[in-house]
Scaffold this motif. Structure first.
Motif, short mmCIF file in Angstrom:
data_model
loop_
_atom_site.label_atom_id
_atom_site.label_comp_id
_atom_site.label_asym_id
_atom_site.label_seq_id
_atom_site.Cartn_x
_atom_site.Cartn_y
_atom_site.Cartn_z
N TYR A 117 -6.38 -3.17 5.26
CA TYR A 117 -5.31 -2.34 4.63
C TYR A 117 -5.25 -2.91 3.29
O TYR A 117 -4.87 -2.03 2.29
CB TYR A 117 -4.20 -2.56 5.53
CG TYR A 117 -2.79 -2.04 4.65
CD1 TYR A 117 -2.48 -0.70 4.46
CD2 TYR A 117 -2.09 -2.92 4.14
CE1 TYR A 117 -1.47 -0.16 3.75
CE2 TYR A 117 -0.99 -2.43 3.66
CZ TYR A 117 -0.58 -1.00 3.36
OH TYR A 117 0.48 -0.70 2.77
N VAL A 121 -5.26 -1.24 -0.66
CA VAL A 121 -4.26 -1.56 -1.33
C VAL A 121 -4.79 -1.97 -2.75
O VAL A 121 -4.48 -1.73 -3.85
CB VAL A 121 -3.09 -2.52 -0.87
CG1 VAL A 121 -2.01 -2.80 -2.06
CG2 VAL A 121 -2.26 -1.70 0.13
N TYR A 166 0.03 -0.23 9.94
CA TYR A 166 -0.29 0.14 8.57
C TYR A 166 -0.82 1.37 8.49
O TYR A 166 -1.20 1.83 7.45
CB TYR A 166 -1.38 -0.76 7.96
CG TYR A 166 -0.84 -2.21 8.02
CD1 TYR A 166 -0.09 -2.96 7.30
CD2 TYR A 166 -1.52 -3.22 9.06
CE1 TYR A 166 0.41 -4.47 7.28
CE2 TYR A 166 -1.15 -4.52 9.35
CZ TYR A 166 -0.23 -5.08 8.39
OH TYR A 166 0.37 -6.31 8.48
N ASP A 169 1.28 4.40 6.30
CA ASP A 169 1.30 4.29 4.89
C ASP A 169 -0.33 4.41 4.43
O ASP A 169 -0.42 4.89 3.36
CB ASP A 169 1.56 2.92 4.81
CG ASP A 169 1.79 2.57 3.20
OD1 ASP A 169 2.73 2.97 2.34
OD2 ASP A 169 0.81 1.73 2.72
N GLN A 172 -0.76 8.17 3.94
CA GLN A 172 0.15 8.70 2.75
C GLN A 172 -0.73 8.44 1.60
O GLN A 172 -0.86 9.17 0.67
CB GLN A 172 1.29 7.98 2.68
CG GLN A 172 2.36 8.42 3.87
CD GLN A 172 3.69 7.88 3.78
OE1 GLN A 172 4.20 7.17 2.87
NE2 GLN A 172 4.88 8.42 4.73
N ARG A 173 -1.34 7.12 1.60
CA ARG A 173 -2.06 6.74 0.41
C ARG A 173 -3.47 7.41 0.11
O ARG A 173 -3.65 7.69 -0.84
CB ARG A 173 -2.39 5.16 0.55
CG ARG A 173 -1.31 4.32 0.16
CD ARG A 173 -1.65 2.83 0.78
NE ARG A 173 -0.46 1.82 0.20
CZ ARG A 173 -0.04 1.26 -1.14
NH1 ARG A 173 -0.82 1.72 -1.74
NH2 ARG A 173 0.94 0.69 -0.91
#
Length: 256
Positions: A117, A121, A166, A169, A172-173
Motif C-alpha cells: 500500500y 502511495v 487498506y 482507500d 478510491q486511489r
C-alpha cells in the motif's frame, strides 16, 4: 577602516568554523550514543522522535538498529517503521528501497499489505500535480509513468489482499489514477489534433473509450473522434461517434 573590515571578516570566519565544529561534535555524540545502546533502548528513542515529528532522526536510529540487529525480535517492526520514517522525511528513494526490501524478504508477513500500500502511495504522490494544486494550472500532459506504477501497486494489493484494511482507500486511489491516465490520453490526442495528425488523435480517443470507460473523459474522447473522423472523411465512423455523443452528452457542441 580596512583593519576593521578584516577583523569583522575574521570574526565571521571563526564563528562559522566554531558552528561547524559544534555541529560535527553533536553528530559524533549522536553516533556514539547510538553505538552504545541496545536495540530496545534505541527503538524507544526512535519512537519518541517519531512522536514529536523528528522523522530524520528516527530514520537514522532505525537504520542503525536494522544494520546492527538484522535478525532481532524487533527487526520486522523496525523495517516497517523505517518505511514510514523515510516517507515522512521526504526521502523517496530510501522509502521505495526499504519497501521493496521488506516485500522481497517477507512476502508472507502479515504486514506486507502495508508495504505494498505504501509503495502505491509513494508512487502516486511522486506524480502529484504541484502546479495544479498550488497555481490552478492543469498539467495532465506530464508523463504518467509514476501513476501507472501506483495503479499496479494498488491493484496488486487488492488482488493479493482483498480483505486488507487498506483496500478501500486503494480502490478510491485507483479511480483517481484512472481519471488522471485518461486525461493524459486526451491531452496527447489534442496534441495530435493541433498538428493535424487525425488518425493518431482518433486512435487516442478510441483508446480512452475502450480502457477508461468509467472515467470523466468519455465526452472529450468522443468529441475528438467526431472531429478527427470528420477531417479524415470517415463519415460512418463519425456518425457512430455522434450518435453515442448525442445519447450520452446531448448538450455537446460537437453534435451539430
Amino acid at each position: 577602516m580596512i583593519k576593521r573590515k578584516k577583523l569583522f571578516t575574521g570574526l565571521i570566519a571563526i564563528t562559522i568554523v566554531l558552528s561547524l565544529t559544534a555541529c560535527s561534535n553533536v553528530e559524533d555524540e549522536q553516533r556514539q550514543l547510538i553505538a552504545n545502546q541496545g536495540p530496545t533502548a534505541l527503538y524507544k528513542q526512535a519512537k519518541n522522535n517519531m512522536e514529536i515529528g523528528n522523522f530524520s532522526a528516527a530514520a537514522q536510529i532505525l537504520s542503525s538498529i536494522d544494520s546492527k540487529f538484522p535478525f532481532g525480535p524487533l527487526s520486522h517492526q523496525v523495517q516497517l517503521d523505517l518505511i514510514y520514517a523515510h516517507y515522512k522525511s521526504g526521502d523517496i528513494d530510501q522509502t521505495l528501497a526499504t519497501i521493496d526490501r521488506f516485500i522481497r524478504l517477507n512476502p508472507n508477513h502479515a504486514d506486507v499489505e502495508y508495504a505494498i500500500y505504501m509503495r502505491g502511495v509513494v508512487n502516486m504522490e511522486q506524480d502529484a500535480n504541484l502546479f495544479q494544486a498550488v497555481f490552478g494550472v492543469d498539467r495532465s500532459d506530464r508523463d504518467p509513468s509514476r501513476s501507472k506504477e501506483a495503479f499496479e501497486d494498488f491493484r496488486r494489493l487488492i488482488e493479493q489482499h482483498p480483505d486488507s484494511k487498506y483496500a478501500p482507500d486503494a480502490k478510491q486511489r485507483m479511480v483517481f489514477i484512472k481519471n488522471r491516465l485518461a486525461k493524459y490520453e486526451i491531452e496527447v490526442a489534442r496534441f495530435y489534433m493541433r498538428r493535424e495528425a487525425w488518425v493518431a488523435a482518433a486512435n487516442r480517443g478510441r483508446y480512452v473509450l475502450e480502457y477508461f470507460a468509467d472515467t470523466e473523459q468519455i465526452q472529450p474522447a468522443l468529441e475528438i473522434m467526431v472531429a478527427s473522423y470528420n477531417e479524415l472523411g470517415l463519415d460512418q465512423l463519425k456518425n457512430n461517434a455522434v450518435k453515442t455523443l448525442r445519447l450520452n452528452y446531448p448538450q455537446s457542441e460537437f453534435i451539430n
